[in-house]
Design an enzyme around this catalytic site. Structure first.
Site, PDB file in Angstrom:
ATOM      1  N   HIS A 249       3.222   3.841  -3.583  1.00 46.10           N
ATOM      2  CA  HIS A 249       3.653   5.182  -4.000  1.00 46.10           C
ATOM      3  C   HIS A 249       5.016   5.113  -4.684  1.00 46.10           C
ATOM      4  CE1 HIS A 249       0.396   7.350  -2.114  1.00 46.10           C
ATOM      5  NE2 HIS A 249       0.636   6.787  -0.943  1.00 46.10           N
TER       6      HIS A 249
ATOM      7  N   TYR B  86       3.585  16.409   2.956  1.00 50.09           N
ATOM      8  CA  TYR B  86       3.068  15.051   2.781  1.00 50.09           C
ATOM      9  C   TYR B  86       4.023  14.247   1.896  1.00 50.09           C
ATOM     10  CZ  TYR B  86      -0.737  11.599   2.356  1.00 50.09           C
ATOM     11  OH  TYR B  86      -1.522  10.469   2.412  1.00 50.09           O
TER      12      TYR B  86
ATOM     13  N   ARG C 233       0.840  -1.200   0.000  1.00 51.50           N
ATOM     14  CA  ARG C 233       0.000   0.000   0.000  1.00 51.50           C
ATOM     15  C   ARG C 233       0.878   1.254   0.000  1.00 51.50           C
ATOM     16  NH1 ARG C 233      -0.508   4.726   2.173  1.00 51.50           N
ATOM     17  NH2 ARG C 233      -0.223   3.840   4.268  1.00 51.50           N
ATOM     18  N   ASP C 234       1.599   1.518   1.092  1.00 51.19           N
ATOM     19  CA  ASP C 234       2.488   2.684   1.090  1.00 51.19           C
ATOM     20  C   ASP C 234       3.584   2.500   0.040  1.00 51.19           C
ATOM     21  OD1 ASP C 234       3.892   5.050   1.876  1.00 51.19           O
ATOM     22  OD2 ASP C 234       3.124   4.803   3.902  1.00 51.19           O
TER      23      ASP C 234
ATOM     24  N   HIS D 205       7.652   7.649   8.676  1.00 52.61           N
ATOM     25  CA  HIS D 205       8.334   7.856   7.398  1.00 52.61           C
ATOM     26  C   HIS D 205       9.756   8.296   7.685  1.00 52.61           C
ATOM     27  CE1 HIS D 205       5.397   7.261   4.126  1.00 52.61           C
ATOM     28  NE2 HIS D 205       4.521   7.447   5.099  1.00 52.61           N
TER      29      HIS D 205
ATOM     30  N   SER E 147       3.058  11.389   8.498  1.00 52.74           N
ATOM     31  CA  SER E 147       2.966  11.350   7.035  1.00 52.74           C
ATOM     32  C   SER E 147       4.099  12.097   6.348  1.00 52.74           C
ATOM     33  CB  SER E 147       1.637  11.961   6.575  1.00 52.74           C
ATOM     34  OG  SER E 147       0.553  11.447   7.299  1.00 52.74           O
TER      35      SER E 147
ATOM     36  N   HIS F  52       2.908   5.097  12.777  1.00 55.07           N
ATOM     37  CA  HIS F  52       3.308   4.892  11.378  1.00 55.07           C
ATOM     38  C   HIS F  52       4.375   5.919  11.041  1.00 55.07           C
ATOM     39  CE1 HIS F  52       2.431   4.056   6.997  1.00 55.07           C
ATOM     40  NE2 HIS F  52       2.856   5.309   6.879  1.00 55.07           N
TER      41      HIS F  52
END
Length: 347
Positions: A23, A292, A19-20, A203, A173, A201
Site C-alpha cells: 500500500h 480503514y 503485502r501491507d 497499525h 485495520s 495485526h
C-alpha cells in the site's frame, strides 16, 4: 498503562512488508526488491513472509491500484529466494477467487490469510475449504476489529475456526485501538477458541502499534505481524526491527536476529521506501475516526485533485463507518464536500 508479560510466550512472527507494505509502495514492488527484502527477512528468522497486492490476491485493479509487477512473479521470486521462511498471501473473498489462489499455490505459497470484515466471517467458509483442499496453512483475519465488542468478535472467530482456520487474527485495520482494546479482544478469542491460535495485526495511526502488540501478547496472542520500517498502510504497521528488539528485551524473542533486522531496515528497506510512514496529520485522523488505513493515500490524492482537505474526507468516511471495499466512497465524499463548500461560498 503497563501489561503483565510474565505469562506471555515468544510469538510466531509474520512479516507483511511485501503485502501491507505494498500500500505504501503504491503496489510498485519489483522482483529485485522482493528478492532483497525476502532474503533479509529469511536470514533474520521470521516464520513467514506475506506477498501479494496490498488488497490481496487479485487486487490489482482500477479501484485498488494496479501492480507494477504481477503478484505471482513476486511470489515465485520470494519462494525461490527463501530457505526457511514460509511464503504466504492474503485473500479477500470477493476480490480473490479460486483461480488466483490456485495460481498462488503453483507459484509457491504455503499459507493463505483469508480476510473478511469482522462482521462477515460467514462468507469465508468456502475459502477456508479451498485452502485446506490445497494443503495450505489457513489463517483468518477479522478486519476493522475495533468496530465490534470482544464477545461479538469471539463468535466470528469461532465460525472461522469451524471452517478450518489454524489461526484467527484480531486486525486493527484502522489503527484505532488503545492497548486495552487489543487486550480485551485477544483475550476474548483465547477464551473462545478450542483449537485455533490467536494473532494480532497492528497499525500505527495513533502511534500504538508496538504498545498494542505487547498488550495482545499479554492477553495470550500466539502470532503477531510486523513490517520492516513499519512500511504499510496509513501510518504503517509495527516496525519489525523495533518489535524484535522489544521482544528480545522482554525475554520473548522467538529466534529473530535483532541486528540483522536493524541492518535490513536501514540498508535494504531504507533505499526502497517511497516514504517513511508515521502518524502525521491525516494518519492520526484515520486512527481517531476509525477509518480503514488503506484509504489514506487515496484520500490524499483525490483531495489534492479536487482541492478538498483530506482530513475532512477521512473524518466524514469515519462518520459513515466506511470499510474495506468501499474505496469508491472516497471520491463520492470528496465531491459532496466540494459541492457543499461551493454552496456555502455562493451563499
Amino acid at each position: 498503562m503497563s501489561w503483565d508479560l510474565s505469562t506471555a510466550k515468544p510469538p510466531v512472527v509474520v512479516d507483511t512488508t511485501l503485502r501491507d507494505g505494498s500500500h505504501a509502495h503504491r503496489h510498485q514492488y519489483t522482483v529485485e526488491e522482493a528478492r532483497a527484502i525476502a532474503q533479509a527477512l529469511d536470514e533474520a528468522g521470521v516464520y513467514a513472509i506475506e506477498v501479494s497486492h496490498g488488497d490481496g490476491l487479485g487486487g490489482s485493479s482500477l479501484q485498488y491500484g494496479f501492480s507494477r509487477t504481477d503478484e505471482m512473479e513476486l511470489i515465485r521470486a520470494v519462494r525461490e529466494t527463501v530457505r526457511r521462511a514460509k511464503v504466504a498471501a492474503l485473500l479477500l473473498p470477493g476480490i480473490g477467487t479460486r483461480k488466483e489462489l490456485k495460481e498462488a499455490v503453483e507459484a509457491g505459497i504455503q499459507m493463505v490469510r483469508i480476510a473478511t470484515q469482522c462482521t462477515e466471517a460467514d462468507i469465508s467458509e468456502q475459502h477456508f475449504g479451498m485452502a485446506k483442499e490445497m494443503g495450505l496453512e489457513a489463517v483468518g483475519f477479522l478486519m476493522m476489529s475495533h468496530m465490534r465488542p470482544p464477545e461479538f468478535l469471539a463468535e466470528q472467530a469461532r465460525l472461522m475456526e469451524g471452517y478450518g482456520a489454524d489461526v484467527v487474527y484480531i486486525v486493527d485495520s484502522a489503527g484505532a485501538m488503545l492497548p486495552e482494546d487489543a487486550y480485551a479482544r485477544v483475550k476474548a478469542l483465547k477464551e473462545a477458541l478450542s483449537r485455533a491460535k490467536v494473532g494480532f495485526h497492528a497499525h500505527n495511526n495513533l502511534g500504538l502499534a508496538i504498545g498494542n502488540t505487547l498488550a495482545a501478547l499479554a492477553a495470550g496472542a500466539d502470532w503477531v505481524d510486523a513490517t520492516l520500517r513499519g512500511y504499510g498502510a496509513g501510518a504503517g504497521n509495527a516496525p519489525l526491527e523495533v518489535l524484535a528488539a522489544v521482544l528480545d528485551k522482554a525475554g520473548l524473542n522467538p529466534g529473530l536476529d535483532v541486528f540483522k533486522l536493524l541492518d535490513a531496515a536501514e540498508y535494504v528497506m531504507g533505499p526502497i521506501l517511497h516514504f517513511q510512514p508515521y502518524p502525521d496529520r491525516d494518519s492520526v485522523a484515520i486512527g481517531y475516526a476509525g477509518v480503514y488505513s488503506t484509504f489514506l493515500l487515496h484520500a490524499k490524492r483525490i483531495g489534492k485533485e479536487l482541492g478538498v482537505d483530506p482530513l475532512a474526507i477521512l473524518l466524514e468516511l469515519g462518520r459513515r463507518q466506511a470499510v474495506a471495499g468501499q474505496e469508491d466512497w472516497i471520491l463520492r465524499v470528496a465531491l459532496e464536500l466540494k459541492e457543499k463548500e461551493a454552496g456555502a461560498l455562493a451563499d
